[in-house]
Design an enzyme around this catalytic site. Structure first.
Site, mmCIF file in Angstrom:
data_model
loop_
_atom_site.group_PDB
_atom_site.id
_atom_site.type_symbol
_atom_site.label_atom_id
_atom_site.label_comp_id
_atom_site.label_asym_id
_atom_site.label_seq_id
_atom_site.Cartn_x
_atom_site.Cartn_y
_atom_site.Cartn_z
ATOM 1 N N ASP A 1 -6.931 1.040 12.289
ATOM 2 C CA ASP A 1 -8.119 0.276 11.906
ATOM 3 C C ASP A 1 -9.071 0.066 13.077
ATOM 4 O O ASP A 1 -10.274 -0.122 12.897
ATOM 5 C CB ASP A 1 -7.714 -1.068 11.314
ATOM 6 C CG ASP A 1 -7.113 -0.843 9.937
ATOM 7 O OD1 ASP A 1 -5.908 -0.539 9.868
ATOM 8 O OD2 ASP A 1 -7.867 -0.901 8.954
ATOM 9 N N GLN B 1 0.838 -1.219 0.000
ATOM 10 C CA GLN B 1 0.000 0.000 0.000
ATOM 11 C C GLN B 1 0.867 1.263 0.000
ATOM 12 O O GLN B 1 0.472 2.295 -0.536
ATOM 13 C CB GLN B 1 -0.919 0.026 1.232
ATOM 14 C CG GLN B 1 -2.057 -0.964 1.211
ATOM 15 C CD GLN B 1 -1.707 -2.271 1.883
ATOM 16 O OE1 GLN B 1 -0.551 -2.668 1.940
ATOM 17 N NE2 GLN B 1 -2.713 -2.956 2.398
ATOM 18 N N ASN C 1 -3.264 -1.495 13.425
ATOM 19 C CA ASN C 1 -3.033 -0.868 12.114
ATOM 20 C C ASN C 1 -2.274 -1.883 11.257
ATOM 21 O O ASN C 1 -1.949 -2.988 11.713
ATOM 22 C CB ASN C 1 -2.261 0.445 12.267
ATOM 23 C CG ASN C 1 -2.227 1.240 10.966
ATOM 24 O OD1 ASN C 1 -3.267 1.425 10.317
ATOM 25 N ND2 ASN C 1 -1.066 1.706 10.558
HETATM 26 O O1 MRU Z 1 -5.494 -3.662 4.543
HETATM 27 P P1 MRU Z 1 -5.784 -2.217 4.363
HETATM 28 O O2 MRU Z 1 -5.090 -1.606 3.186
HETATM 29 O O3 MRU Z 1 -7.260 -1.935 4.388
HETATM 30 O O4 MRU Z 1 -5.159 -1.540 5.659
HETATM 31 C C1 MRU Z 1 -5.224 -0.146 5.802
HETATM 32 C C2 MRU Z 1 -4.529 0.355 7.010
HETATM 33 O O5 MRU Z 1 -3.989 -0.381 7.790
HETATM 34 C C3 MRU Z 1 -4.611 1.830 7.242
HETATM 35 O O6 MRU Z 1 -3.467 2.311 7.863
HETATM 36 C C4 MRU Z 1 -5.825 2.121 8.160
HETATM 37 O O7 MRU Z 1 -6.972 1.520 7.634
HETATM 38 C C5 MRU Z 1 -6.074 3.565 8.310
HETATM 39 S S1 MRU Z 1 -6.666 4.275 6.822
HETATM 40 C C6 MRU Z 1 -7.021 5.916 7.063
#
Ligand code: MRU
Length: 342
Positions: A233, A192, A243
């Site tokens: 999260d 990401q 997170n």
């Molecule tokens: O697996 P993902 O890409 O959904 O994980 C996203 C994260 O861990 C982000 O840091 C979190 O959701 C915060 S987004 C503002």
């Protein structure tokens, strides 16, 4: 700025985050099942964005049934969406908010119920952008001028309805005239940081340097990193933060090197029903995401691999939690309760 998710007359339109940065492709979800598939398949990801998608999935669900089946259908839609990903609490928060609204409208004409549910989903999207801007205003003063900000994963416009949480704080600091640049962890295995954070910061002209996750300690020790800012999260009542996998290691390395570690998240990410992070469910994703990169094997066939998508950073490593209602500092129980209550 990129449009992550929108309600349109033809359905819910999302930028396909599995195809970035190589292709900018938009997909249209016409049913709640399309939305559930998009969340599960990471077409849309990031806690607040998943929340907005779930609300829009509920609104699509409301357009799919009528008569005696309307209420059981909406229940089933909520259950389908809730089963997509377990960690980000914003998903469940949004489904509950839509269900509460429906409960308050029970008995009203179907046309009105549908309109109100669609309106609510669109409102959740718009509120999210406002919330991120408010978080930016609270967080920007914490970012040291003239230094580098380290971030992990993508907590940007793509992870929200727009502007971002952690990247919102960075954007607000830049808008306030601070001379900062960003180090983005690539964020194995789903990348990401490399695919999304680097892409969206580059679009905004914010100077960004991509590093592999294992380089974070080296740069935190070097003195050039002024602070770390990440998203979340789910945040438990004691301030433990779930997170993206790898966040915990960054937090420990930040503490070791006296670098402030900030978490930016809306109050909808608080889960005060959980006393600590030990109770946060951690999603385990397919091992193929670890053994392969962009479909190409990088490990011997048949090797065992694990893929927990999130980790929990104990509250003692978190310097402050930035929300749209203000900044909480440790010990977190009382300030988080106050912020959640509004
Ligand atoms: O697996 P993902 O890409 O959904 O994980 C996203 C994260 O861990 C982000 O840091 C979190 O959701 C915060 S987004 C503002």
């Amino acid at each position: 700025m990129v449009e992550t998710i929108q309600w349109t007359a033809g359905g819910v339109v999302m930028i396909d985050q599995t195809r970035l940065p190589n292709e900018e492709v938009y997909v249209t979800c016409r049913t709640h099942e399309d939305v559930a598939r998009a969340i599960r398949g990471m077409v849309i990801r990031g806690a607040p964005a998943i929340g907005v998608a779930a609300a829009m999935g509920m609104a699509l669900g409301a357009l799919e049934a009528d008569g005696a089946d309307f209420e059981p259908h909406l229940e089933r839609v909520g259950a389908t969406l809730a089963a997509t990903r377990p960690t980000a609490v914003n998903l469940f928060w949004a489904i509950e908010r839509m269900k509460r609204l429906y409960a308050s409208l029970r008995g009203r004409p179907l046309r009105e119920i549908r309109e109100r549910l669609v309106e609510e989903a669109r409102r959740i999207r718009e509120e999210d952008i406002e919330i991120n801007r408010a978080m930016g205003r609270h967080g920007a003063p914490l970012v040291p001028d003239g230094k580098t900000v380290l971030t992990h994963c993508n907590a940007g416009a793509l992870a929200t309805a727009g502007y971002g949480t952690a990247l919102g704080v960075i954007r607000a600091a830049v808008e306030a005239g601070k001379k900062i640049d960003v180090f983005a962890d690539e964020t194995r295995p789903f990348l990401q940081g490399a695919r999304l954070t680097a892409w969206e910061l580059q679009q905004d002209g914010i100077p960004t340097t991509l590093i592999t996750d294992s380089m974070a300690g080296h740069f935190l020790k070097s003195g050039r990193i002024g602070c770390v800012v990440v998203g979340a999260d789910r945040i438990a009542a004691n301030g433990d933060v779930a997170n993206k996998i790898g966040t915990y290691a960054v937090a420990v390395l930040a503490r070791e090197n006296n670098v402030p570690f900030y978490v930016a998240a809306p109050v909808s990410t608080l889960d005060l029903s959980l006393a600590s992070g030990d109770a946060i469910p951690i999603e385990e994703r397919p091992p193929a995401e670890v053994t392969h990169v962009s479909g190409v094997p990088v490990a011997p066939a048949g090797v065992a691999a694990r893929n927990p998508a999130f980790d929990v950073t104990p509250a003692r490593y978190v310097t402050a939690i930035i929300t749209e209602r203000g900044v909480a500092r440790p010990p977190y129980e009382e300030p988080l309760r106050r912020l959640a209550a509004g």
